[in-house]
Design an enzyme around this catalytic site. Structure first.
Site, PDB file in Angstrom:
ATOM      1  N   GLU A  94       0.823  -1.214   0.000  1.00 11.98           N
ATOM      2  CA  GLU A  94       0.000   0.000   0.000  1.00 11.98           C
ATOM      3  C   GLU A  94       0.854   1.260   0.000  1.00 11.98           C
ATOM      4  O   GLU A  94       0.511   2.248  -0.651  1.00 11.98           O
ATOM      5  CB  GLU A  94      -0.945  -0.001   1.213  1.00 11.98           C
ATOM      6  CG  GLU A  94      -2.094  -0.988   1.095  1.00 11.98           C
ATOM      7  CD  GLU A  94      -2.984  -0.715  -0.107  1.00 11.98           C
ATOM      8  OE1 GLU A  94      -3.296   0.460  -0.367  1.00 11.98           O
ATOM      9  OE2 GLU A  94      -3.359  -1.673  -0.795  1.00 11.98           O
TER      10      GLU A  94
ATOM     11  N   CYS B 205     -12.355   2.190 -15.064  1.00  9.48           N
ATOM     12  CA  CYS B 205     -12.739   3.591 -14.863  1.00  9.48           C
ATOM     13  C   CYS B 205     -11.492   4.469 -14.844  1.00  9.48           C
ATOM     14  O   CYS B 205     -11.227   5.204 -13.893  1.00  9.48           O
ATOM     15  CB  CYS B 205     -13.513   3.720 -13.550  1.00  9.48           C
ATOM     16  SG  CYS B 205     -14.435   5.278 -13.412  1.00  9.48           S
TER      17      CYS B 205
ATOM     18  N   CYS C 211     -16.611   2.195 -20.165  1.00 11.15           N
ATOM     19  CA  CYS C 211     -17.910   2.170 -19.502  1.00 11.15           C
ATOM     20  C   CYS C 211     -18.757   0.963 -19.898  1.00 11.15           C
ATOM     21  O   CYS C 211     -19.556   0.459 -19.094  1.00 11.15           O
ATOM     22  CB  CYS C 211     -18.672   3.459 -19.811  1.00 11.15           C
ATOM     23  SG  CYS C 211     -17.853   4.950 -19.204  1.00 11.15           S
TER      24      CYS C 211
ATOM     25  N   CYS D 261     -18.296  -1.828 -17.463  1.00 13.22           N
ATOM     26  CA  CYS D 261     -18.369  -1.483 -16.043  1.00 13.22           C
ATOM     27  C   CYS D 261     -19.668  -2.003 -15.417  1.00 13.22           C
ATOM     28  O   CYS D 261     -20.761  -1.814 -15.976  1.00 13.22           O
ATOM     29  CB  CYS D 261     -18.285   0.028 -15.872  1.00 13.22           C
ATOM     30  SG  CYS D 261     -18.382   0.556 -14.143  1.00 13.22           S
TER      31      CYS D 261
ATOM     32  N   CYS E  48     -24.550   5.161 -13.381  1.00  9.21           N
ATOM     33  CA  CYS E  48     -23.463   6.131 -13.269  1.00  9.21           C
ATOM     34  C   CYS E  48     -23.922   7.493 -13.802  1.00  9.21           C
ATOM     35  O   CYS E  48     -24.272   7.633 -14.978  1.00  9.21           O
ATOM     36  CB  CYS E  48     -22.238   5.656 -14.042  1.00  9.21           C
ATOM     37  SG  CYS E  48     -20.858   6.825 -14.013  1.00  9.21           S
TER      38      CYS E  48
END
Length: 353
Positions: A36, A191, A198, A201, A207
């Protein structure tokens, strides 16, 4: 909508998400934490080889804590944002020495570690501990800002807080580790900022940005400002053996803790060499200048190859200076421009045999 949102994300992840990333294997708080920190402002494909080398060198938090700063920065060289590496090292020492190698398992305690913010702490809790905890990295900001058409730049407090509220709302109580990875994957693979896919997605039907055809307007861009330009000279001082003088930068400031060629921003190179070594160089050869850009300014660098025919007369400070041998390079952290210049020296046969 809240439950349906997470369900669609998890279903997409089961079929299309990434399940073979190095930090997804043998999951532990240490491994997730390192990944991370490396992934902050850095793409997965860039991080993977660095992560693998880092974990090979420091498989546990105790081994990372026992390493020298130079060893840590050497393995970080090229990854950028070096404060991350210094904070990682500081946090490892704290966990190893004060917590017996056991990472905290609460959001508040994790955020007390150097370099760990709310989103990073949430990722560690959800992925390594299976706790319900939200994240809001750059990928997640983009997904949520588009889904709700949240106006404004996420660096603004009101926008940032609004996105955190949405992230908390959608984070499920179950399969939180998968959900966290799924949200990062969705932003990284579908995205995307430049060319969102899209049609693939799982959130496309609801959206707000897609329905208005304004995907590229979200999230809002950081207000543009003209970056100031600074200038410096880097002295590539080479002795009769062909070794090059490097100096360790102060812990704070640019390239903190890294090794760099001596600077001579305001002095003539001959004068700077006299001040540094007490001797005048045999030759000074200007190299093509180049620009190195930081987040807050441009730095125009003028490299000068400075050669000494005999001994330089330099009295070394072993902790702050060293002679760098291109044929047997030491394991140290190097500033990015120095890496490039050393490569040019080697590539063009500038190193003396």
């Amino acid at each position: 909508m809240t439950t349906d949102f997470a369900s669609r994300i998890l279903d997409w992840f089961d079929h299309h998400g990434r399940h073979d990333l190095p930090w997804q294997q043998d999951t532990s708080p240490y491994r997730v934490w390192v990944s991370e920190i490396m992934l902050q402002q850095t793409q997965v494909k860039t991080v993977i080889p660095y992560y693998q080398r880092f974990l090979n060198a420091f498989p546990t938090v105790h081994e990372l804590a026992a390493a020298t700063e130079d060893e840590v920065l050497h393995l970080w060289t090229g990854l950028g944002y070096y404060a991350r590496a210094r904070n990682l090292h500081k946090a490892a020492k704290y966990v190893s020495e004060q917590l017996s190698g056991v990472f905290p398992d609460s959001l508040e305690a994790l955020q007390e570690l150097p370099g760990v913010g709310r989103s990073t702490a949430g990722a560690i809790l959800s992925i390594a501990h299976g706790q319900r905890a939200s994240i809001l990295d750059g990928n997640v900001k983009r997904v949520l800002a588009r889904f709700h058409a949240v106006e404004g730049w996420p660096g603004q407090r009101a926008v940032h807080d609004r996105l955190w509220d949405i992230a908390e709302q959608y984070t499920p109580a179950h399969r939180c580790a998968d959900y966290t990875q799924a949200m990062m994957d969705l932003g990284a693979t579908l995205c995307t900022r430049a060319a969102p896919r899209c049609e693939d997605c799982p959130l496309q039907a609801d959206c707000a940005a897609r329905s208005s055809g304004t995907q590229r307007d979200f999230p809002g861009r950081k207000p543009r400002k003209t970056l100031p330009v600074k200038e410096t000279r880097l002295l590539m001082i080479r002795d009769a053996r062909g070794d090059l003088l490097l100096e360790k930068r102060p812990a704070s400031g640019i390239w903190g803790g890294l090794w760099c060629f001596p600077e001579a921003a305001s002095l003539a190179p001959e004068t700077a060499c006299l001040d540094l070594t007490g001797h005048a160089p045999a030759k000074v050869e200007p190299w093509p200048g180049f620009r190195h850009t930081f987040s807050h300014y441009h730095l125009d660098i003028e490299p000068l190859l400075v050669e000494f025919a005999g001994e330089t007369g330099l009295v070394m400070d072993a902790d702050r200076q060293l002679w760098y041998n291109l044929r047997q390079p030491p394991q140290i952290g190097l500033a990015a421009p120095v890496v490039g210049l050393l490569a040019q020296l080697a590539r063009h046969g500038q190193a003396k045999e």
